[in-house]
Structure formats: structure tokens, C-alpha cells
Design a protein around this motif. Structure first.
Motif, PDB file in Angstrom:
ATOM      1  N   VAL A 260      60.617  41.040 104.804  1.00  0.00           N
ATOM      2  CA  VAL A 260      61.443  42.196 105.151  1.00  0.00           C
ATOM      3  C   VAL A 260      60.570  43.420 105.396  1.00  0.00           C
TER       4      VAL A 260
ATOM      5  N   VAL B 279      66.289  36.232 107.948  1.00  0.00           N
ATOM      6  CA  VAL B 279      65.161  36.092 107.014  1.00  0.00           C
ATOM      7  C   VAL B 279      65.091  34.655 106.494  1.00  0.00           C
TER       8      VAL B 279
ATOM      9  N   ILE C 123      66.913  45.270 102.889  1.00  0.00           N
ATOM     10  CA  ILE C 123      66.567  45.653 104.263  1.00  0.00           C
ATOM     11  C   ILE C 123      66.792  47.152 104.460  1.00  0.00           C
TER      12      ILE C 123
END
Length: 300
Positions: free
Chosen positions: A197, A211, A237
Motif C-alpha cells: 500500500v 492489493v 489506504i
């Protein structure tokens, strides 16, 4: 004579006999962080309950003993902090520290910078006294020393970037064995997710699902790993993107505020502004203006 220390946000009083005090206090810093060095034969720093209630800022102060002894009292507890040790103080309650022929380094840190890196359960349990003789502690102290030595050669943005990394190390050191373990492989998943991230935060299509797909795990595994760490993929995030915006706003280079949202992965300026205000208490434009004003005043 008593002084209010801008570096520590505490009152500092000599405790020696009149005419015998020897000491110094040096400080450098930015809007976010302040680094200081204090040296005294006999002095006492304290923050009263009234001072704590009047100051709206949640500030943590890392105190590293280089020489001599530091005696700290906070929350009805007493700590002796000698060479090879450090103390992490909170600004939320009254506080007292005594220097006995001591030389200490101090780093003030916005409380949110630490809280965002720690799981909720570890924020209250993190130890006050830290071992800095070896491992991460030794690395942290080395970085503090280099930061102070190179202070004249660093821009404000460079200074804050180094301090951000110091807070990363401090949080790892503070939680110690309470960090998420690898039970069920979730500790490894969490570490990989955080790294991914951070490296891809600017991509607007980044989600927990993308992800998971990129790392070869299921979305459920990623969600469980982040749940164990006290957050969610979505929140992680957002925090990484806000940290990136925060860093870019501190750059001396001219910034077009309207372009920040897209360049940092946010879908629109309004989404960025709402998230930034919730996180930092002001809009990106207001933060930038405050930073530039403070930096100009500091430079002058």
C-alpha cells in the motif's frame, strides 16, 4: 530564572544554589516536529495540569539520556532514566523531570503520528521506558544524533521526512513483543500489505481487493490481517494517501493544491479535503498556509 521551553512545552527551572547553575537548551524544528538538546548540572522541567489543559495539542516527548541521570515523575509513577535508556512522555497529564549532571536529547511528536502507527490495544500499553542500548533503539539514537548534526543542511521537508522514519522506529520499539505475530500467517500478510500500500498509494484504483490480488492472497486473508492490526484495508489506504499529501504540503517547492487529490490517489478534491480535515483538523490549503508562514518566520 524560569523559562517556558518551546522544545518540550514544559517549564524549566534551575534547582542549584543561586549563581551556580550551568546549562543550555538548543532546539530546531518545524510545524510537526521539534528536536532539542538539554544539558544541565541541576534543573527541573515540569508541566502542570493547568498547562496540559490549556494546550490543545496532543504531543509525545521522547527523552533520551546521553549522560547523567534523568528522574521522571508522571501519573503517580517515578522512573530513573540513565544512559542507554529513553523515556516516552505524554502531554495529557502533569509531568516532572529532573536533570542531575545530565545531557539529554528530546524529540516532540504529534500524538496522532504515533497513534496512526499503533494498533488501538497497544496505544495504552506501550512502555514509558525504552532500551536504546541495542537493536532498534541503538539505530534510533544514531539517527537522532545524525539529524541534529546535519540540521543546517536539511530543508524543513527533509527534516520532517527523517522524523517520520524515526517515529516508525519508535513505534516498533515501543510495542516490542506486542507487535502482531505470525499466527496463521497473518503477521506476514499484514507486513506485506502495508509495504504494498505504501508503494502504490498514489494509484486511484487501489483497493483491498487489488492489493490481495497483487500479493496472491484472498481478500478475506487481507481483511483478517488488517483486522488483527486494528484497521481495515480501506482505512490503511486512506492513511497512507493522507500521509503522502501531508508530506507534499511541507515541500518548499510550489504546490498547486487542486492537483494534490489526483496525484495522491484521491478521487476528488472534496474527498481529500474532508479526509484531511478529519485527520489534521484543517483543510490542505489551510495547513499549507500555516506551514509556509511558520517556516518563513523560523527562517527569519
Amino acid at each position: 530564572m524560569s523559562v517556558i521551553s518551546a522544545a518540550t512545552r514544559y517549564r524549566v527551572d534551575p534547582t542549584c544554589a543561586p549563581g551556580t547553575f550551568r546549562g543550555r537548551l538548543l532546539r530546531i524544528g518545524t510545524v510537526a516536529y521539534t528536536l532539542g538538546r538539554a544539558s544541565a548540572d541541576c534543573a527541573q522541567g515540569h508541566r502542570t495540569a493547568a498547562m496540559a489543559s490549556e494546550d490543545p495539542h496532543d504531543i509525545r516527548t521522547l527523552m533520551v539520556t546521553i549522560r547523567g541521570q534523568l528522574l521522571v515523575r508522571q501519573d503517580d509513577q517515578e522512573f530513573r532514566v540513565g544512559p542507554g535508556e529513553a523515556f516516552l512522555a505524554s502531554s495529557n497529564s502533569s509531568f516532572e523531570a529532573k536533570l542531575d549532571h545530565a545531557d539529554i536529547a528530546l524529540l516532540t511528536i504529534p500524538g496522532a503520528e504515533m497513534d496512526n502507527r499503533l494498533r488501538p490495544g497497544t496505544r495504552r500499553s506501550a512502555p514509558r521506558t525504552l532500551d536504546i542500548n541495542r537493536g532498534l533503539g541503538r539505530v534510533l539514537v544514531g539517527m537522532l544524533g545524525e539529524l541534529f548534526a546535519q540540521r543546517a543542511h536539511l530543508s524543513a521537508a527533509d527534516f520532517d521526512a527523517v522524523c517520520d522514519r524515526l517515529v516508525d522506529l519508535l513505534c516498533m520499539l515501543a510495542v516490542g513483543d506486542d507487535r502482531p505475530d505470525s499466527e496463521g500467517g497473518l503477521g506476514e500478510v499484514e507486513a506485506m500489505v502495508r509495504r504494498y500500500v505504501r508503494e502504490h498509494a498514489t494509484e486511484p484504483g487501489l483497493t483491498g481487493a487489488t492489493v490481495a490480488r497483487a500479493l496472491g492472497w484472498s481478500l478475506r486473508q487481507v481483511q483478517l490481517a488488517m483486522q488483527q492490526a486494528g484497521t481495515t484495508p480501506r482505512d490503511l489506504i486512506r492513511e497512507e494517501r493522507l500521509a503522502l499529501v501531508h508530506e507534499r504540503l511541507r515541500s518548499p517547492v510550489h504546490i498547486v493544491i487542486g492537483e494534490l487529490a489526483h496525484s495522491c490517489g484521491f478521487s476528488s478534491n472534496s474527498v481529500l479535503s474532508a479526509a484531511f480535515r478529519q485527520r489534521y483538523g484543517m483543510s490542505p490549503r489551510e495547513f499549507r498556509a500555516q506551514y509556509l508562514l511558520t517556516h518563513r518566520v523560523g527562517a527569519a
